[in-house]
Design a protein around this motif. Structure first.
Motif, short mmCIF file in Angstrom:
data_model
loop_
_atom_site.label_atom_id
_atom_site.label_comp_id
_atom_site.label_asym_id
_atom_site.label_seq_id
_atom_site.Cartn_x
_atom_site.Cartn_y
_atom_site.Cartn_z
N UNK A 3 0.84 -1.19 0.00
CA UNK A 3 0.00 0.00 0.00
C UNK A 3 0.87 1.25 0.00
N UNK A 4 1.96 1.24 0.78
CA UNK A 4 2.83 2.40 0.85
C UNK A 4 3.48 2.68 -0.50
N UNK A 5 3.92 1.64 -1.20
CA UNK A 5 4.53 1.82 -2.50
C UNK A 5 3.51 2.38 -3.49
N UNK A 6 2.30 1.87 -3.40
CA UNK A 6 1.28 2.32 -4.34
C UNK A 6 0.93 3.78 -4.09
N UNK A 7 0.87 4.18 -2.81
CA UNK A 7 0.56 5.57 -2.50
C UNK A 7 1.66 6.49 -3.03
N UNK A 8 2.90 6.06 -2.90
CA UNK A 8 4.02 6.85 -3.40
C UNK A 8 3.94 7.02 -4.90
N UNK A 9 3.47 5.99 -5.60
CA UNK A 9 3.35 6.04 -7.05
C UNK A 9 2.10 6.77 -7.52
N UNK A 10 1.32 7.32 -6.57
CA UNK A 10 0.10 8.08 -6.87
C UNK A 10 -0.91 7.24 -7.64
N UNK A 11 -0.95 5.96 -7.38
CA UNK A 11 -1.92 5.10 -8.04
C UNK A 11 -2.85 4.43 -7.04
N UNK A 12 -3.03 5.06 -5.90
CA UNK A 12 -3.96 4.55 -4.91
C UNK A 12 -5.37 4.65 -5.49
N UNK A 13 -6.18 3.59 -5.35
CA UNK A 13 -7.54 3.65 -5.90
C UNK A 13 -8.32 4.83 -5.32
N UNK A 14 -9.29 5.31 -6.09
CA UNK A 14 -10.07 6.47 -5.67
C UNK A 14 -10.84 6.21 -4.38
N UNK A 15 -11.10 4.95 -4.08
CA UNK A 15 -11.88 4.63 -2.88
C UNK A 15 -11.01 4.41 -1.66
N UNK A 25 -7.32 9.23 9.00
CA UNK A 25 -8.38 8.31 9.40
C UNK A 25 -9.79 8.89 9.28
N UNK A 26 -10.03 10.17 9.61
CA UNK A 26 -11.38 10.71 9.43
C UNK A 26 -11.87 10.73 7.98
N UNK A 27 -10.99 10.47 7.04
CA UNK A 27 -11.45 10.42 5.64
C UNK A 27 -12.37 9.23 5.39
N UNK A 28 -12.47 8.32 6.37
CA UNK A 28 -13.41 7.21 6.23
C UNK A 28 -14.84 7.73 6.12
N UNK A 29 -15.07 8.96 6.57
CA UNK A 29 -16.41 9.54 6.47
C UNK A 29 -16.70 10.07 5.07
N UNK A 30 -15.67 10.16 4.21
CA UNK A 30 -15.92 10.57 2.82
C UNK A 30 -16.75 9.49 2.13
N UNK A 31 -17.75 9.90 1.40
CA UNK A 31 -18.66 8.95 0.76
C UNK A 31 -17.93 7.97 -0.15
N UNK A 32 -16.91 8.45 -0.86
CA UNK A 32 -16.24 7.61 -1.85
C UNK A 32 -15.20 6.67 -1.24
N UNK A 33 -14.81 6.91 0.01
CA UNK A 33 -13.72 6.16 0.64
C UNK A 33 -14.26 4.95 1.40
N UNK A 34 -13.68 3.76 1.17
CA UNK A 34 -14.06 2.60 1.99
C UNK A 34 -12.87 1.99 2.73
N UNK A 35 -11.68 2.59 2.61
CA UNK A 35 -10.56 2.22 3.46
C UNK A 35 -9.68 3.45 3.67
#
Length: 217
Positions: A3-15, A25-35
């Protein structure tokens, strides 16, 4: 790829949201985020305290439903295999559990700490609850699938006619030991069909995993 490598590569899924700051962590309240993942390297004292609880041949677990207070820490201390080395771990668990209670505006949380010597939930699945915190103190972290790699027709009890849940096995993401993740399940209002699909990691022979889960109640 972690996950850390993917975040660095800016390819983290939109969700998904991940950061080395707990404010993610409070971003879990964003409608589009599920993790939402707080990428944390375990401090040495907590890592040593956790490893001390794994020096036993038996699998064990501790459960608590209620407030995070002195009664909680005393009960946890009584159940640890090595309580004399447990203070750093106890303090960290209490801090994380208190943060969950604060974030979700509740006095009551369900805490479960398990020492595992085999995968607890080896099949990809979606939890039938609103939200859960997961973190691993010893051993490999949980695995999850980006939404584009999920075939939800495969979820549920295994049957001969069910397809594989992982439409792309190469897309599996892995939390790191120490990461703190909040994951939405199908019980989150508005996320009934989009709960995070995840599973327990496979363990090698003799490998152990110390897993903490916390559910706001």
């Amino acid at each position: 790829m972690t996950l850390q490598q993917q975040a660095t590569d800016s390819r983290l899924p939109d969700h998904a949201a991940a950061d080395a700051d707990i404010s993610v962590l409070p971003r879990i309240f964003d409608e589009a985020i599920n993790i939402a993942v707080f990428e944390r390297a375990l401090p040495a004292d907590i890592a040593l305290s956790a490893k001390a609880q794994c020096q036993t041949e038996r699998a064990w677990q501790f459960g608590w439903l209620g407030e995070i207070n002195e009664a909680f820490t005393e009960d946890l201390r009584r159940h640890l295999p090595a309580p004399e080395a447990g203070e750093a771990l106890i303090e960290d668990i209490a801090t994380v559990a208190s943060a969950v209670a604060f974030l979700f505006e509740t006095d009551t949380v369900g805490v479960r700490l398990r020492l595992l010597n085999s995968a607890m939930c080896p099949r990809f699945h979606c939890d039938n609850l609103a939200v859960r915190l997961v973190t691993t103190y010893v051993g490999p972290g949980s695995e999850w699938l980006p939404e584009h790699a999920v075939n939800r027709l495969g979820l549920g009890a295994p049957r001969a006619d069910r397809p594989e849940v992982a439409a792309d096995p190469h897309a599996v993401q892995c939390l790191e030991c120490g990461d703190i993740a909040l994951i939405k399940g199908s019980g989150w209002i508005g996320c009934e069909e989009r709960g995070l699909v995840h599973r327990s990691p496979a363990l090698a022979g003799g490998e152990k995993r110390l897993l903490l889960t916390i559910d706001p109640a």
